[in-house]
Design a protein around this motif. Sequence first.
Motif, mmCIF file in Angstrom:
data_model
loop_
_atom_site.group_PDB
_atom_site.id
_atom_site.type_symbol
_atom_site.label_atom_id
_atom_site.label_comp_id
_atom_site.label_asym_id
_atom_site.label_seq_id
_atom_site.Cartn_x
_atom_site.Cartn_y
_atom_site.Cartn_z
ATOM 1 N N ALA A 102 0.839 -1.207 0.000
ATOM 2 C CA ALA A 102 0.000 0.000 0.000
ATOM 3 C C ALA A 102 0.870 1.253 0.000
ATOM 4 C CB ALA A 102 -0.927 -0.010 1.208
ATOM 5 N N LEU A 103 1.970 1.234 0.738
ATOM 6 C CA LEU A 103 2.876 2.378 0.783
ATOM 7 C C LEU A 103 3.501 2.637 -0.579
ATOM 8 C CD1 LEU A 103 4.182 4.515 2.604
ATOM 9 C CD2 LEU A 103 5.940 2.845 3.158
ATOM 10 N N VAL A 104 3.925 1.587 -1.247
ATOM 11 C CA VAL A 104 4.493 1.740 -2.596
ATOM 12 C C VAL A 104 3.441 2.292 -3.550
ATOM 13 C CG1 VAL A 104 5.373 0.442 -4.584
ATOM 14 C CG2 VAL A 104 6.284 0.002 -2.312
ATOM 15 N N THR A 105 2.222 1.794 -3.463
ATOM 16 C CA THR A 105 1.149 2.264 -4.339
ATOM 17 C C THR A 105 0.850 3.740 -4.115
ATOM 18 O OG1 THR A 105 0.177 0.053 -4.311
ATOM 19 C CG2 THR A 105 -1.243 1.853 -5.015
ATOM 20 N N VAL A 106 0.744 4.146 -2.865
ATOM 21 C CA VAL A 106 0.436 5.539 -2.554
ATOM 22 C C VAL A 106 1.576 6.457 -3.004
ATOM 23 C CG1 VAL A 106 0.082 7.159 -0.634
ATOM 24 C CG2 VAL A 106 -1.170 5.012 -0.703
ATOM 25 N N ILE A 107 2.803 6.025 -2.816
ATOM 26 C CA ILE A 107 3.944 6.847 -3.239
ATOM 27 C C ILE A 107 3.970 6.996 -4.755
ATOM 28 C CG2 ILE A 107 6.459 6.889 -3.402
ATOM 29 C CD1 ILE A 107 6.511 5.761 -0.558
ATOM 30 N N LEU A 108 3.692 5.912 -5.477
ATOM 31 C CA LEU A 108 3.724 5.982 -6.938
ATOM 32 C C LEU A 108 2.548 6.775 -7.510
ATOM 33 C CD1 LEU A 108 4.926 2.402 -7.887
ATOM 34 C CD2 LEU A 108 6.219 4.543 -7.953
ATOM 35 N N MET A 109 1.478 6.924 -6.769
ATOM 36 C CA MET A 109 0.341 7.706 -7.244
ATOM 37 C C MET A 109 0.604 9.206 -7.174
ATOM 38 S SD MET A 109 -2.846 5.528 -5.693
ATOM 39 C CE MET A 109 -4.038 6.785 -6.053
ATOM 40 N N GLN A 110 1.554 9.609 -6.368
ATOM 41 C CA GLN A 110 1.825 11.037 -6.205
ATOM 42 C C GLN A 110 2.609 11.570 -7.391
ATOM 43 O OE1 GLN A 110 3.718 11.719 -2.454
ATOM 44 N NE2 GLN A 110 2.107 10.703 -1.305
ATOM 45 N N ARG A 111 2.359 12.797 -7.720
ATOM 46 C CA ARG A 111 3.133 13.455 -8.763
ATOM 47 C C ARG A 111 4.392 14.017 -8.145
ATOM 48 N NH1 ARG A 111 -0.538 17.519 -11.926
ATOM 49 N NH2 ARG A 111 1.545 18.120 -12.594
ATOM 50 N N GLY A 140 4.139 17.448 -6.643
ATOM 51 C CA GLY A 140 3.291 17.620 -5.481
ATOM 52 C C GLY A 140 1.836 17.812 -5.836
ATOM 53 N N GLY A 141 1.456 17.594 -7.093
ATOM 54 C CA GLY A 141 0.074 17.791 -7.500
ATOM 55 C C GLY A 141 -0.826 16.671 -7.061
ATOM 56 N N GLY A 142 -0.337 15.480 -6.966
ATOM 57 C CA GLY A 142 -1.119 14.351 -6.487
ATOM 58 C C GLY A 142 -2.201 13.922 -7.455
ATOM 59 N N LEU A 143 -2.048 12.862 -8.152
ATOM 60 C CA LEU A 143 -2.997 12.247 -9.078
ATOM 61 C C LEU A 143 -3.266 13.084 -10.331
ATOM 62 C CD1 LEU A 143 -5.820 10.691 -6.868
ATOM 63 C CD2 LEU A 143 -4.065 9.494 -8.116
ATOM 64 N N GLY A 144 -2.975 14.346 -10.323
ATOM 65 C CA GLY A 144 -3.243 15.197 -11.481
ATOM 66 C C GLY A 144 -4.705 15.282 -11.815
ATOM 67 N N VAL A 145 -5.565 15.207 -10.811
ATOM 68 C CA VAL A 145 -7.005 15.189 -11.024
ATOM 69 C C VAL A 145 -7.512 16.615 -11.163
ATOM 70 C CG1 VAL A 145 -9.215 14.532 -10.017
ATOM 71 C CG2 VAL A 145 -7.226 13.077 -9.717
ATOM 72 N N GLY A 146 -8.257 16.878 -12.200
ATOM 73 C CA GLY A 146 -8.888 18.185 -12.360
ATOM 74 C C GLY A 146 -10.289 18.145 -11.781
ATOM 75 N N GLY A 147 -11.068 19.167 -12.033
ATOM 76 C CA GLY A 147 -12.441 19.161 -11.565
ATOM 77 C C GLY A 147 -12.812 20.482 -10.944
ATOM 78 N N THR A 159 -0.589 12.615 0.775
ATOM 79 C CA THR A 159 0.482 12.968 1.704
ATOM 80 C C THR A 159 0.199 12.399 3.083
ATOM 81 O OG1 THR A 159 0.913 14.996 0.479
ATOM 82 C CG2 THR A 159 1.769 14.886 2.710
ATOM 83 N N ARG A 160 -1.037 12.558 3.543
ATOM 84 C CA ARG A 160 -1.405 11.998 4.849
ATOM 85 C C ARG A 160 -1.345 10.472 4.836
ATOM 86 N NH1 ARG A 160 -5.963 16.045 4.882
ATOM 87 N NH2 ARG A 160 -5.092 17.820 6.010
ATOM 88 N N SER A 161 -1.800 9.871 3.758
ATOM 89 C CA SER A 161 -1.755 8.407 3.651
ATOM 90 C C SER A 161 -0.316 7.904 3.676
ATOM 91 C CB SER A 161 -2.428 7.944 2.359
ATOM 92 O OG SER A 161 -3.773 8.322 2.341
ATOM 93 N N THR A 162 0.576 8.612 2.999
ATOM 94 C CA THR A 162 1.984 8.219 2.987
ATOM 95 C C THR A 162 2.566 8.299 4.391
ATOM 96 O OG1 THR A 162 2.211 9.028 0.726
ATOM 97 C CG2 THR A 162 4.230 8.696 1.972
ATOM 98 N N ALA A 163 2.255 9.373 5.113
ATOM 99 C CA ALA A 163 2.774 9.529 6.469
ATOM 100 C C ALA A 163 2.235 8.441 7.398
ATOM 101 C CB ALA A 163 2.417 10.907 7.010
ATOM 102 N N ILE A 164 0.956 8.149 7.295
ATOM 103 C CA ILE A 164 0.349 7.127 8.159
ATOM 104 C C ILE A 164 0.902 5.745 7.831
ATOM 105 C CG2 ILE A 164 -1.822 5.933 8.693
ATOM 106 C CD1 ILE A 164 -3.188 8.708 8.390
#
Length: 117
Positions: free
Chosen positions: A15-24, A27-34, A50-55
């Motif tokens: 899960a930690l590897v997945t969350v780290i690889l999802m970050q840009r 620092g944009g994080g997922l690149g999700v617009g909306g 960021t919080r998920s990575t820290a936890i």
Amino acid sequence: MFTFLLIVQTIIAAALVTVILMQRSEGGGLGVGGSSSGFMTARGAADFLTRSTAILGGLFVVMSIVLAAVAGISREQARVDTSLVNQSAPAAPADVQPVAPAQPQPAEQNSAVPLAQ
């Protein structure tokens, strides 16, 4: 108990590897617009990741310490396998002659290069 904790540690690591690889990397994080408000905007996703990575990082460190403690407490007596002690090495066939090691040749006296001083 140790096996269960080891599986939990593996899940946390994945899960930690997945969350780290999802970050840009910016620092944009997922690149999700909306929309500009709401949870899953680019800023909200970055904060969540960021919080998920820290936890998850904290859980990984705590689980590593717990696994080390459990492994130290439940250490079993070391056992030495003595099943091969009384077996002898297989004999060489009679037609094979042992090879003698080659004798080193003496170096010539004048061939040495002196070291620069």
